[in-house]
Design an enzyme around this catalytic site. Structure first.
Site, PDB file in Angstrom:
ATOM      1  N   MET A  92      38.222  33.754  40.455  1.00 53.28           N
ATOM      2  CA  MET A  92      39.150  34.134  41.533  1.00 53.28           C
ATOM      3  C   MET A  92      39.885  35.416  41.151  1.00 53.28           C
ATOM      4  O   MET A  92      41.040  35.397  40.721  1.00 53.28           O
ATOM      5  CB  MET A  92      40.123  32.990  41.799  1.00 53.28           C
ATOM      6  CG  MET A  92      39.439  31.671  42.126  1.00 53.28           C
ATOM      7  SD  MET A  92      40.601  30.330  42.497  1.00 53.28           S
ATOM      8  CE  MET A  92      41.372  30.105  40.897  1.00 53.28           C
ATOM      9  N   ASP A  93      39.212  36.536  41.345  1.00 57.94           N
ATOM     10  CA  ASP A  93      39.719  37.826  40.880  1.00 57.94           C
ATOM     11  C   ASP A  93      40.346  38.611  42.038  1.00 57.94           C
ATOM     12  O   ASP A  93      39.799  38.638  43.145  1.00 57.94           O
ATOM     13  CB  ASP A  93      38.558  38.634  40.281  1.00 57.94           C
ATOM     14  CG  ASP A  93      39.039  39.800  39.438  1.00 57.94           C
ATOM     15  OD1 ASP A  93      40.245  39.850  39.123  1.00 57.94           O
ATOM     16  OD2 ASP A  93      38.209  40.664  39.095  1.00 57.94           O
ATOM     17  N   GLY A  94      41.474  39.261  41.770  1.00 58.17           N
ATOM     18  CA  GLY A  94      42.047  40.185  42.749  1.00 58.17           C
ATOM     19  C   GLY A  94      43.385  39.769  43.333  1.00 58.17           C
ATOM     20  O   GLY A  94      43.886  40.440  44.244  1.00 58.17           O
ATOM     21  N   THR A 276      34.952  37.541  42.937  1.00 55.04           N
ATOM     22  CA  THR A 276      35.434  38.402  44.002  1.00 55.04           C
ATOM     23  C   THR A 276      35.955  39.719  43.442  1.00 55.04           C
ATOM     24  O   THR A 276      36.048  39.896  42.228  1.00 55.04           O
ATOM     25  CB  THR A 276      36.562  37.695  44.783  1.00 55.04           C
ATOM     26  OG1 THR A 276      37.566  37.241  43.856  1.00 55.04           O
ATOM     27  CG2 THR A 276      36.021  36.509  45.561  1.00 55.04           C
TER      28      THR A 276
END
Length: 335
Positions: A92-94, A276
């Site tokens: 779960m990047d960003g 992501t």
């Protein structure tokens, strides 16, 4: 709308041979109209106050909500014609970039990310995906600014307690929740809340949701090796060397031994790993389990990840599924 519907109907009719079906990228011209139309309907979320809206507006909102629900069901039904993933893992990047780009408080990005996570859980359940794993907090994240780490710990405690108190989502999907990682590194309130949540969902038989925090794959592998070694030492201390040899206990450590002691023991390896924000690194996530996973790196930041992105990820997986299976079967023959 006809273009979008015809695409999915054609997709279903070609379900027996996915590799021969030409699929465009979602940013190309042939996809632009269907994606925009479907995206607006899929992401539509009605918010109506009966005291202020007139009857015509209420009817229109109800019709649009019904249409949205119908489209969801149609898409899921069409996807089911092809091979569906059993296990999807998310990096779960960003979240921080989402807050920065919108000039909102940094913690707000993580809160929006939690909402995206709950939505993705429900979408996966609707599609029949049995296992979901997320990379929530890396051991390396403890190197960040202490104020940020403290804020994240407080947010984790808050959200875990919310799940304990308001069990609507858990009950809907009959969810079993695991926490994978070095839980002793968490602050005590977070660790206690996580242990309570695991215990309260241990008997659930529906979707299996595994949260990696604080986690990295190197630590998981070292932990598995240490557990196998400790197991062997206990056996040697209880029995003499001859009886151990006669019972078929060997000093060599096998892949199966390590598999048995991984945090992921009992779960199939991920079919898809989605990171992501467009990043292409695994960042020390499930390195042991992702040999035959389809790695995807969509551009949206995690809080922006939605139903249409999940649909596209599964379509991409279905295209390459025959190649993945061929590689997996070849590897089995070589063992």
């Amino acid at each position: 709308m006809a273009n979008a519907c015809s695409f999915f109907l054609i997709r279903a009719s070609k379900s027996e041979n996915f590799m021969s079906f030409p699929v465009c990228r979602p940013d190309t011209a042939c996809w632009s109209l269907p994606i925009k139309m479907l995206g607006s309907l899929i992401s539509y979320s009605p918010s109506v106050n009966p005291k202020t809206e007139n009857p015509d507006e209420l009817i229109a909102t109800g019709v649009l909500a019904s249409l949205q629900n119908f489209i969801h069901k149609c898409i899921v039904a069409v996807l089911s014609y092809g091979p569906m993933p059993k296990h999807i893992a998310f990096i779960m990047d960003g979240n921080r970039r989402y807050a920065k780009f919108r000039s909102i408080q940094e913690g707000s990005g993580h809160r929006m990310g939690f909402s995206a996570l709950i939505a993705s859980l429900l979408y996966c359940y609707e599609m029949g995906v049995k296992y979901i794993t997320v990379y929530a907090f890396s051991i390396d994240n403890f190197k960040r600014d202490p104020t940020e780490v403290k804020s994240l710990m407080e947010l984790m405690e808050e959200k875990i307690n919310e799940l304990l108190e308001n069990r609507n989502v858990i009950n809907k999907v009959n969810c079993k929740i695991n926490f994978w990682g070095k839980l002793d590194m968490l602050s005590e309130p977070v660790r206690v809340a996580a242990e309570k949540l695991m215990a309260s969902t241990a008997e659930n038989k529906g979707l299996v949701f595994s949260v990696c925090m604080p986690y990295n794959s190197t630590s998981e592998i070292v932990n598995a090796v240490n557990k196998v070694c400790a197991e062997r030492r206990d056996i040697l201390q209880r029995e003499d060397v001859d009886s151990v040899a006669n019972n078929g206990v060997h000093s060599d450590i096998s892949v199966a031994d390590l598999d048995h002691h991984m945090y992921s023991a009992g779960c199939p390896d991920p079919d898809i790993v989605i990171r992501t924000s467009g990043e292409t690194r695994l960042s020390n996530f499930l390195l042991w389990q992702t040999t035959f996973s389809h790695l995807q790196n969509p551009d949206p930041l995690w809080p922006e990840f939605s139903f249409k992105h999940l649909v596209w990820a599964i379509l991409q997986y279905q295209r390459v599924h025959p190649c993945i299976e061929q590689s997996r079967n070849l590897a089995k023959k070589q063992l």
